[in-house]
Design a protein around this motif. Structure first.
Motif, PDB file in Angstrom:
ATOM      1  N   GLY A 101       0.803  -1.217   0.000  1.00 13.35           N
ATOM      2  CA  GLY A 101       0.000   0.000   0.000  1.00 13.35           C
ATOM      3  C   GLY A 101       0.833   1.263   0.000  1.00 13.35           C
ATOM      4  N   ARG A 102       1.967   1.236   0.665  1.00 12.57           N
ATOM      5  CA  ARG A 102       2.780   2.459   0.796  1.00 12.57           C
ATOM      6  C   ARG A 102       3.793   2.620  -0.325  1.00 12.57           C
ATOM      7  N   ARG A 103       4.041   1.552  -1.047  1.00 13.88           N
ATOM      8  CA  ARG A 103       5.172   1.555  -1.982  1.00 13.88           C
ATOM      9  C   ARG A 103       4.856   2.288  -3.282  1.00 13.88           C
ATOM     10  N   ASP A 104       5.895   2.966  -3.826  1.00 10.42           N
ATOM     11  CA  ASP A 104       5.828   3.453  -5.199  1.00 10.42           C
ATOM     12  C   ASP A 104       6.293   2.319  -6.099  1.00 10.42           C
TER      13      ASP A 104
END
Lengths: 252, 231
Positions: free
Chosen positions: A247-250
């Motif tokens: 969810g947080r990753r680019d």
């Protein structure tokens, strides 16, 4: 949309060679386990009655299933690390994508784990014939059913752990190394610890949860409900960690 | 319609986007031009919900990409020629995408023919040239017959015939009323393809204009605008 995404994830796994390669590897591990069992039975037959009483149980799942768990878990891991694009352009809802990968990998784990456990049981029954306990772990064929069912469940959870690890670590090599460490290396290393610590660690390792859930003879420390809670904990931690990481990753 | 407003993004100490705002309208090919590292790819990845913006918003037909149900019906994107699994065939790569967005499987065959890949449909992507993989990326983008197309450097690796083909394809798609946003650092190629240009540098919009309204060549205009930034 979730059924479409799960169908797509199933199609993805079906259309890469690594999936069948890992299934073949699991079958080879099962065959190897049967060979070892055959050799053990030959030694049993050549032993004296006193020596036969000291033979350990010939439950093939103890030797075979950690390898099956690793190979089937690797299918789950590769569902997320095997491609540069995990599929976010087609399914940008990241939790839905992760849940679909986990559901499909878990279902494959359940079916394949059950199938390989059943094959191991049938092979062992044929090889053991009417030889007595303690060599024969299942004097009646119905005695093996809980082990087969729990083994399938543990392999399914291992597949979900593979997906979660893949989402966190992103790299196929790092994920397989971690999964192998958890399933194949840690149980061996645990033997080098003092007995108390060996038991504490071995008790919570995935391959050792099956006998604790079925209530078979084992040296570990958990009650049956406790073992179920630990198994569920593996799945929850893997999914939550995977969801947070993805969810947080680019993504490239 | 693509609308980007006040987009900022920082990677460590590098500010990739610095309040970027622009629109890309239906019916025209909009060129998103800038040097390598200008922020083009970052902006497109935020638009497609692959990267998270620090602030600002990037909307497609009024919605964030990750709020669109079955997005391939609305948006087609070509970002990275290496995105397909090398062990999967072109047909199966597209079939997986189609299945996830409930797109009829007949579209797979259609877009493979449309992009000139019908003969290699059942070959593994790992054996494809860069140009063939670009065509496969475009086939994936066209799969859902979308109204918006987003393409990051789509002519990289294409031969002369492929470049001409993609140019005519994009112009035809825009003529049908679709929104086409195309990033490039190749001015000569962009001049032949786009109707409207957005020039980006250091994460900001430096200029935008219609190509038809340019008093001189696109390349001269681009160098003038980016030169102002360097100065």
């Amino acid at each position: 949309m979730s059924t479409d995404v799960m169908a797509a994830e199933w199609l993805k796994l079906r259309t890469v060679r690594s999936t069948s390669a890992f299934l073949v590897a699991a079958a080879a591990a099962t065959l190897l386990g049967m060979t070892l069992l055959f050799l053990l039975i030959q030694a049993f037959d050549a032993a004296t009655t006193a020596e036969q009483a000291n033979f350990e149980t010939a439950d093939p799942t103890v030797v075979i299933m950690p390898f099956v768990m690793f190979f089937i878990g690797a299918i789950g891991a590769l569902s997320i690390t095997g491609s540069p694009d995990p599929g976010l352009l087609a399914v940008p809802h990241r939790r839905l994508l992760l849940a679909s990968k986990a559901a499909v990998s878990g279902a494959i784990g359940l079916l394949a784990g059950g199938a390989f456990a059943l094959l191991s049981f049938i092979g062992a029954r044929l090889l053991l014939g009417d030889r007595p306990p303690p060599l024969n772990p299942w004097p009646e064929w119905t005695d093996a059913l809980p082990t087969i069912g729990c083994t399938a469940l543990v392999v399914a959870v291992t597949s979900v752990v593979g997906v979660g690890l893949g989402a966190v670590l992103r790299s196929t090599a790092a994920t397989l190394l971690t999964l192998g460490g958890l399933i194949l290396v840690a149980p061996t290393l645990a033997h080098f610890l003092p007995t108390v610590w060996h038991l504490r660690l071995a008790t919570v390792l995935l391959p050792n949860l099956t006998p604790q859930i079925t209530g078979a003879d084992h040296p570990y420390l958990l009650s049956r409900p406790g073992a179920v809670v630990v198994l569920a904990g593996y799945m929850i931690v893997a999914l939550v960690a995977g969801a947070l990481a993805l969810g947080r990753r680019d993504v490239s | 319609m693509i609308s980007v407003r006040d987009l900022t993004k920082t990677y460590g100490s590098t500010r990739a986007l610095d309040g970027l705002s622009f629109d890309a309208r239906p019916g025209v090919v909009t060129g998103f031009l800038g040097a390598n590292g200008a922020g083009k790819s970052t902006a497109l990845r935020i638009l497609l919900a692959l990267h998270h913006a620090d602030s600002g918003e990037a909307l497609i037909d009024g919605r964030r990409y990750d709020q669109i149900d079955r997005p391939l019906h609305t948006v087609g994107a070509v970002l990275d020629a290496g995105a397909a699994h090398p062990g999967r065939t072109a047909f199966h790569h597209l079939a997986c995408l189609a299945r996830s967005n409930r797109i009829d499987r007949s579209r797979v065959t259609t877009v493979l023919s449309q992009t000139g890949l019908a003969d290699v449909a059942h070959k593994r992507v790992g054996g494809f040239s860069l140009g063939m993989r670009q065509r496969l990326g475009l086939a994936a983008a066209l799969l859902g017959d979308p109204s918006v197309l987003v393409l990051d450097e789509p002519v990289n690796g294409l031969d002369a015939a492929g470049i001409r083909w993609i140019r005519s394809t994009l112009r035809a798609l825009a003529a049908e009323g679709r929104t086409v946003l195309l990033s490039s650092h190749l001015m000569s190629e962009a001049a032949l393809t786009v109707d409207h240009v957005l020039i980006i540098g250091e994460g900001r919009l430096l200029a935008e204009t219609s190509v038809a309204a340019l008093p001189r060549s696109l390349e001269d205009f681009y160098l003038t605008m980016t030169g102002e930034v360097a100065a």
